[in-house]
Design an enzyme around this catalytic site. Structure first.
Site, PDB file in Angstrom:
ATOM      1  N   MET A 182     -31.800 -78.485 -36.707  1.00 42.14           N
ATOM      2  CA  MET A 182     -33.234 -78.692 -36.690  1.00 42.14           C
ATOM      3  C   MET A 182     -33.812 -78.503 -38.071  1.00 42.14           C
ATOM      4  SD  MET A 182     -35.877 -76.506 -34.620  1.00 42.14           S
ATOM      5  CE  MET A 182     -37.192 -75.815 -35.420  1.00 42.14           C
ATOM      6  N   HIS A 237     -35.361 -69.632 -39.808  1.00 43.78           N
ATOM      7  CA  HIS A 237     -35.280 -69.625 -41.275  1.00 43.78           C
ATOM      8  C   HIS A 237     -33.988 -70.293 -41.733  1.00 43.78           C
ATOM      9  CE1 HIS A 237     -35.555 -68.228 -45.436  1.00 43.78           C
ATOM     10  NE2 HIS A 237     -34.297 -67.856 -45.321  1.00 43.78           N
ATOM     11  N   THR A 280     -34.638 -66.824 -34.269  1.00 41.84           N
ATOM     12  CA  THR A 280     -34.432 -67.856 -33.248  1.00 41.84           C
ATOM     13  C   THR A 280     -33.661 -69.065 -33.765  1.00 41.84           C
ATOM     14  OG1 THR A 280     -36.710 -68.486 -33.787  1.00 41.84           O
ATOM     15  CG2 THR A 280     -36.365 -67.280 -31.738  1.00 41.84           C
ATOM     16  N   GLU A 281     -33.630 -69.238 -35.078  1.00 40.86           N
ATOM     17  CA  GLU A 281     -32.855 -70.326 -35.675  1.00 40.86           C
ATOM     18  C   GLU A 281     -32.413 -69.922 -37.068  1.00 40.86           C
ATOM     19  OE1 GLU A 281     -34.698 -74.129 -35.762  1.00 40.86           O
ATOM     20  OE2 GLU A 281     -35.410 -74.035 -33.707  1.00 40.86           O
ATOM     21  N   ASN A 282     -31.112 -70.007 -37.318  1.00 40.57           N
ATOM     22  CA  ASN A 282     -30.584 -69.842 -38.669  1.00 40.57           C
ATOM     23  C   ASN A 282     -29.211 -70.492 -38.717  1.00 40.57           C
ATOM     24  OD1 ASN A 282     -28.820 -67.548 -40.570  1.00 40.57           O
ATOM     25  ND2 ASN A 282     -30.558 -68.636 -41.455  1.00 40.57           N
TER      26      ASN A 282
END
Length: 585
Positions: A1, A345, A413-415
């Protein structure tokens, strides 16, 4: 993403680390320390993630309605190679298979999103509820729980029902607040007895800017200087309403939590001696993370956003600011609507002040900020033009969150990191290095006192990457998209991440170095499996093309030559690795 807060084209400059001072965040602190060996707090949650449109496929099956991404991706020229998420990973049909991958990986949680048009086809609850869609998410949630994996559910990961876009203009219209609340309430009603962690929106920055300002993403509108601000305004109100709905109607019996996931690239000032660069770096972060976090934690937009957009609006002869305002009642209603903060991040930029023109024709979200983004060419670049590996920026961002927002509970939540290459190599040493360094900086941030509760590797699978199509891969597991069964193959990073989870961190240098070595050694067998499958697929394509005389030469090149080159590449790398291992033994 794609995180959204970094523009694609950046000026390149060799830079020395530059630090500065502010009242509430210590810009002068040197946080470029050596690797820290240690473990995470007991109960720290390890996970991976994905989203509905990127992974599910089944875009028109079992009563699902159209989303804005279904429509957008079918328009020629919007997505690389004109690819779509029509089938993607076929996750809709592979729930048990994918949950078994998560179990093998020893995940504590999995983040996924619910497709709004899959359970409410038009987006309007009174029109119709699609029970077959609800059954799919019931199955996924139950499978996760049976395998002791906590479901963390995102209500909105960009796939707005197309009817709402056509009828009301999507997030440009205040009516979305009530429609989204009805959708969320239905999810609480049907799934809330099992789901205890809810995320209202994933990366609303991209929804607003890339959907309604630049038009790179669905619905593809280019409302420069106004569209992003209006969309964000309604998204913030929708988030707050959903939080209050859960708080008043469901929290007492379901005992869950509601948060939001915000994208945040870090911005570091270029010149320590230049106060304008120091202010520009903070402005960069405030126009991204602070745009949404500051209203949710403090009740209003960051002052710097109000000042800059207001002043530029006045210079353009406008009677009011292009940045909408909240009423006193709205401010109090929005403030405090966050049980945990999700942080997505990926990368960092150096930031310097830049005076942008303020004419009405040149107004845009990007020119409002008066910043220029720069990168250091020494930063590792795995191939995606926006994603450089800058681990120390992650620790800086987490400490910024701590000081700015009262040290809230944070879930990363996103890395993760993508690769952008023709032949995907399953021995993804660069991804192992990225995870190792970024997770370690998160561990240092926890040592600093940041209240991080969990970490989510992005992503579990290779998947549809929005306007990049399938050209960019973030997955721990390789997905063969040319095979109709969409088989999954573990990359080396699977074994490395599994060891991090098993040890809850980094116990000692020798052990961590062994993890990486063994992970790369074991991926050679996966490379051989993939190569064999490539050969079978190539042979099938040759037979198909022989029987289809109308097939173009270009199709012959893309379907036959490229896979064959990839197959040879994979086989050669596997043979070479085996040769090295034998010599070592």
């Amino acid at each position: 993403m794609r995180p959204g807060c970094a523009v694609s084209v950046c000026h390149v400059l060799v830079l020395v680390l530059c630090l500065s001072a502010a009242e509430d965040f210590d810009w002068t602190k040197d946080e470029h320390g050596s690797f820290y060996y240690g473990t995470f707090p007991a109960g720290f949650s390890w996970g991976a993630g994905g989203s509905a449109y990127q992974t599910e496929g089944a875009w028109d099956r079992d009563g699902k309605g159209l989303s804005i991404w279904d429509v957008f991706s079918h328009k020629k020229g919007k997505i690389q190679q004109n690819e779509t998420g029509d089938s993607s990973c076929e996750g809709y049909y592979k729930v048990k298979d994918d949950v078994s991958l998560m179990k093998e990986l020893m995940l504590n949680h999995y983040i996924f999103s619910i497709s709004w048009p899959r359970i409410i086809p038009t987006g309007i609850k009174s029109d119709h509820i699609n029970e077959r869609g609800i059954q799919y998410y019931d199955q996924l949630i139950n499978q996760l729980l049976e395998n002791k994996i906590t479901p963390i559910v995102t209500l909105y990961h960009w796939d707005l029902p197309q009817v709402l876009q056509e009828k009301y203009g999507g997030w440009q219209n205040i009516s979305m607040v009530n429609h989204f609340n009805e959708f969320a309430n239905l999810c609480f009603e049907r799934f809330g007895n099992r789901v205890k962690h809810w995320i209202t929106f994933s990366n609303p920055w991209s929804v607003a800017v890339e959907g309604y300002e630049t038009g790179e993403h669905a619905p593809g509108l280019k409302l420069r200087g106004t569209g992003a601000y209006r969309a964000a305004h309604h998204i913030i109100k929708a988030h707050a309403k959903v939080w209050h709905t859960y708080d008043t109607q469901w929290r007492g019996k379901q005992r869950g939590l509601v948060g939001i996931s915000l994208s945040g690239d870090w911005g570091e000032p270029v010149d320590i001696s230049n106060q304008r660069d120091i202010e520009a770096a903070e402005r960069y972060v405030q126009f991204c993370l602070g745009w949404f976090a500051t209203p949710i934690f403090h009740g209003d937009y960051p002052q710097v956003m109000k000042d800059f957009v207001g002043r530029k609006s006045a210079q353009q002869g406008l009677g009011t600011s292009r940045l909408p305002s909240f009423s006193p009642q709205e401010k109090s209603y929005i403030k405090g609507t966050c049980d945990f903060l999700g942080i997505g991040h990926f990368t960092t930029r150096y930031i310097t002040h830049k005076n942008n023109p303020s004419g009405r024709s040149s107004s845009s979200f990007f020119t409002d900020r008066d910043v220029a983004e720069l990168v250091d060419p020494r930063w590792p670049d795995p191939g995606s033009e926006w994603l450089y590996s800058v681990p120390w920026g992650f620790r800086r961002l987490l400490n910024f969150v701590k000081t700015q927002y009262g040290n809230p509970a944070v879930y990363v939540t996103e890395n993760g990191v993508s690769e952008k290459m023709l032949c995907t190599e399953l021995c993804d040493e660069w991804r192992i290095q990225y995870f190792k360094d970024y997770i370690n900086e998160m561990l240092k941030a926890i040592k600093d006192g940041v209240n991080v509760k969990g970490y989510t590797a992005w992503s579990l699978l290779d998947k549809f990457e929005w306007d990049e199509g399938y050209s960019e891969r973030f997955g721990l597991y390789y997905v063969d998209f040319r095979n109709k069964n969409k088989p999954r193959y573990p990359k080396a990073s699977v074994q490395f991440y599994k060891q991090v989870i098993s040890s809850n961190g980094f116990p000692n240098q020798r052990e961590v170095e062994n993890w990486k070595r063994k992970a790369v050694e074991t991926c050679s067998s996966s490379n051989q499996l993939l190569a064999a499958e490539e050969q079978r697929s190539t042979a099938a394509n040759i037979l198909r093309l022989i029987h289809d005389p109308l097939t173009s030469h270009m199709e012959m090149v893309t379907e036959i030559v490229v896979p064959t080159v990839c197959t040879l590449s994979i086989l050669l790398s596997a043979v070479f690795l085996m040769f090295l291992l034998r010599r070592r033994n």
